[in-house]
Design an enzyme around this catalytic site. Structure first.
Site, short mmCIF file in Angstrom:
data_model
loop_
_atom_site.label_atom_id
_atom_site.label_comp_id
_atom_site.label_asym_id
_atom_site.label_seq_id
_atom_site.Cartn_x
_atom_site.Cartn_y
_atom_site.Cartn_z
N GLU A 1 7.01 -46.94 -19.29
CA GLU A 1 6.27 -47.49 -18.07
C GLU A 1 4.67 -47.45 -17.83
O GLU A 1 4.17 -46.39 -18.24
CB GLU A 1 6.89 -47.19 -16.88
N ARG B 1 14.52 -62.18 -28.21
CA ARG B 1 14.74 -62.95 -26.89
C ARG B 1 13.69 -61.97 -25.92
O ARG B 1 13.59 -60.79 -25.98
CB ARG B 1 16.18 -62.36 -26.41
N ASP C 1 5.24 -73.74 -17.61
CA ASP C 1 6.16 -72.82 -18.24
C ASP C 1 6.60 -73.64 -19.65
O ASP C 1 7.24 -74.66 -19.71
CB ASP C 1 7.47 -72.89 -17.46
N TYR D 1 10.54 -44.35 -23.67
CA TYR D 1 10.14 -44.87 -22.12
C TYR D 1 8.69 -45.27 -22.16
O TYR D 1 7.89 -44.13 -22.71
CB TYR D 1 10.69 -43.73 -21.22
N THR E 1 9.03 -68.22 -23.23
CA THR E 1 10.05 -67.26 -23.85
C THR E 1 9.47 -66.91 -25.31
O THR E 1 8.62 -67.95 -25.88
CB THR E 1 11.31 -68.14 -24.01
N LYS F 1 12.69 -69.06 -28.51
CA LYS F 1 12.86 -70.55 -28.77
C LYS F 1 12.37 -71.27 -29.95
O LYS F 1 12.26 -70.57 -30.85
CB LYS F 1 12.86 -71.43 -27.36
C1 LIG Z 1 14.73 -71.06 -21.44
C2 LIG Z 1 13.78 -71.28 -20.35
C3 LIG Z 1 13.52 -70.32 -19.36
C4 LIG Z 1 14.20 -68.98 -19.22
O1 LIG Z 1 14.40 -68.17 -20.21
P1 LIG Z 1 15.44 -66.89 -20.26
O2 LIG Z 1 15.00 -66.10 -21.19
O3 LIG Z 1 16.81 -67.61 -20.47
O4 LIG Z 1 15.39 -66.31 -18.89
C5 LIG Z 1 12.49 -70.72 -18.43
N1 LIG Z 1 11.88 -71.75 -18.49
C6 LIG Z 1 12.22 -72.57 -19.15
C7 LIG Z 1 11.60 -74.15 -19.05
C8 LIG Z 1 13.44 -72.55 -20.19
O5 LIG Z 1 13.40 -73.64 -21.07
#
Ligand SMILES: *Cc1c(COP(=O)(O)O)cnc(C)c1O
Length: 410
Positions: A50, A228, A193, A48, A219, A222
């Site tokens: 925090e 993740r 994003d 933990y 993220t 990807k």
């Molecule tokens: C995949 C994605 C997310 C969210 O990611 P998670 O880890 O699944 O919550 C946010 N923004 C965009 C543009 C995405 O493609």
């Protein structure tokens, strides 16, 4: 100590087998290194912590502090960012933290329409973003491209508090400089994003939003090819507010094992091989786009600049759901997806989204992609022909054998 439960063990082995025997063309998925796997499966899951390095609410965080500092330093270096928060559990959470930092309920957000390729956290009505904020959507033009004059017009008309650039299903380059100028002209916060394209951005294969955005989320699982999770990057002036929004604003303890996985993935991403990998991702996508189009599938914008493509499968007499199922039957994984201006509903759309990050991690090159793409279009064009289907399955078997997945893993 308890021993592994046979039911869980069986399921884990079954999923490893599925991944080994199939080929993933889901644009948001990738295959992490064994080193990332072992970091995420490490004893750091027991801790933990925090708080942030040097100011925790728990004792025993000397090692954890070093892990998080390492991840932060590498994230800043990769993106050329002034500040990085590596604690967000997911992309959706990172975005909510940014909203929590800058917005009050009812504030206006100008963001990409989900139907045009935006993400559910950018304003889906039943997502917290759509419930708490007033969403003004921008779409794409008849050719599938973002119309920046329309974005500027909407910004001027509605004067949103925040403008979001970035998408989940957009096959072309995004002009972050334009978004930055538009945001500045109306005094809006610019959130970029880059969940999908981060791997291309850090290797210089897509222009970076860092100079043009107040805050950037991505993220890590990807094109970044890490565990993740997500990170937030921002200018120094927003650093304290962003950190407070993540913890204690919306999260409790960070996932230290995942942060170790992020540090490992970032080390991999800093190596020259990673740039070669991303270049191959783009080359592979271009080859796939060419073959699909030559056989009647219609790609949004007529092709791709990045790792993904959006294919309209109606010319083959199919729907997205049917195409997804047909490909799944032969061990090829894609997802049904809306295409721009889709007349069909989101759960039964006209298209599929395809991406090359995972198959490229597996080792496939242009020639293999051409073989795979041909097998796909043959099967999609003649779905009732069993020998064509068999041939497609055989192609998958040959490719998965040629490029084995985690050969030493049990
Ligand atoms: C995949 C994605 C997310 C969210 O990611 P998670 O880890 O699944 O919550 C946010 N923004 C965009 C543009 C995405 O493609």
């Amino acid at each position: 100590m308890p021993t592994p439960d046979p039911q869980v063990s069986k399921l884990l082995r079954a999923e490893l087998q599925r991944q080994r025997d199939g080929l993933t063309l889901i644009a948001s998925e990738n295959i992490v290194s064994p080193a990332v796997l072992s970091a995420v499966g490490s004893v750091l899951t027991n801790k933990y912590s925090e708080g942030y390095p040097g100011r925790r609410y728990y004792g025993g965080n000397q090692v954890i502090d070093d892990v998080e500092r390492l991840a932060i330093a590498r994230a800043k270096k990769l993106f050329g960012a002034e500040h990085a928060n590596v604690q967000p559990h997911a992309g959706a959470i990172a975005n909510i933290a940014v909203f929590f930092t800058f917005l009050k309920p009812g504030d206006k957000i100008l963001s990409m329409d989900l139907r045009a390729g935006g993400h559910l956290t950018h304003g889906l009505r039943i997502n917290i973003s759509g419930k708490y904020f007033s969403i003004i959507p921008y779409g794409v033009d008849a050719n599938g491209y973002i119309d920046y004059r329309e974005v500027a017009r909407l910004a001027k008309q509605h004067r949103p508090k925040m403008i979001i650039s970035g998408a989940s299903a957009y096959p072309r380059e995004i002009d972050f400089a334009q978004f930055g100028r538009i945001a500045q002209s109306v005094g809006a916060i610019h959130l970029a994003d880059i969940a999908h394209i981060a791997g291309l951005v850090i290797t210089g294969l897509h222009p970076s939003p860092i100079p043009h955005a107040d805050v950037v989320t991505t993220t890590t699982h990807k094109t970044m090819r890490g565990p993740r999770g997500a990170i937030i990057l921002c200018k120094k002036i927003h650093a304290a507010a962003i950190d407070r929004a993540v913890m204690p604003g919306i999260q409790g303890g960070p996932l230290d094992h995942v942060i170790a996985g992020k540090a490992q993935a970032f080390a991999e991403a800093l190596k020259p091989e990673f740039r070669r990998y991303q270049k191959q991702v783009i080359k592979n996508a271009a080859v796939m786009a060419e073959v699909l189009q030559a056989h009647g599938l219609m790609l949004s914008t007529g092709g791709t600049d990045n790792h993904l493509m959006l294919a309209d499968v109606r010319p083959l007499g199919l729907t997205g759901a049917l195409a997804e199922k047909l490909l799944e039957d032969v061990g090829i994984y894609v997802n049904k997806n809306l295409i721009p201006n889709d007349p069909r509903p989101p759960l039964d759309p006209s298209g599929i989204r395809l991406g090359t990050p995972a198959v490229t991690s597996r080792g496939l090159k242009e020639k293999d992609i051409a073989v795979l793409s041909h097998a796909m279009v043959q099967h999609l064009t003649r779905p009732k022909n069993l020998s064509v289907k068999k041939q497609a399955a055989k192609t998958v078997a040959i490719l998965t054998k040629k490029f084995p997945l985690y050969p030493t893993l049990k």
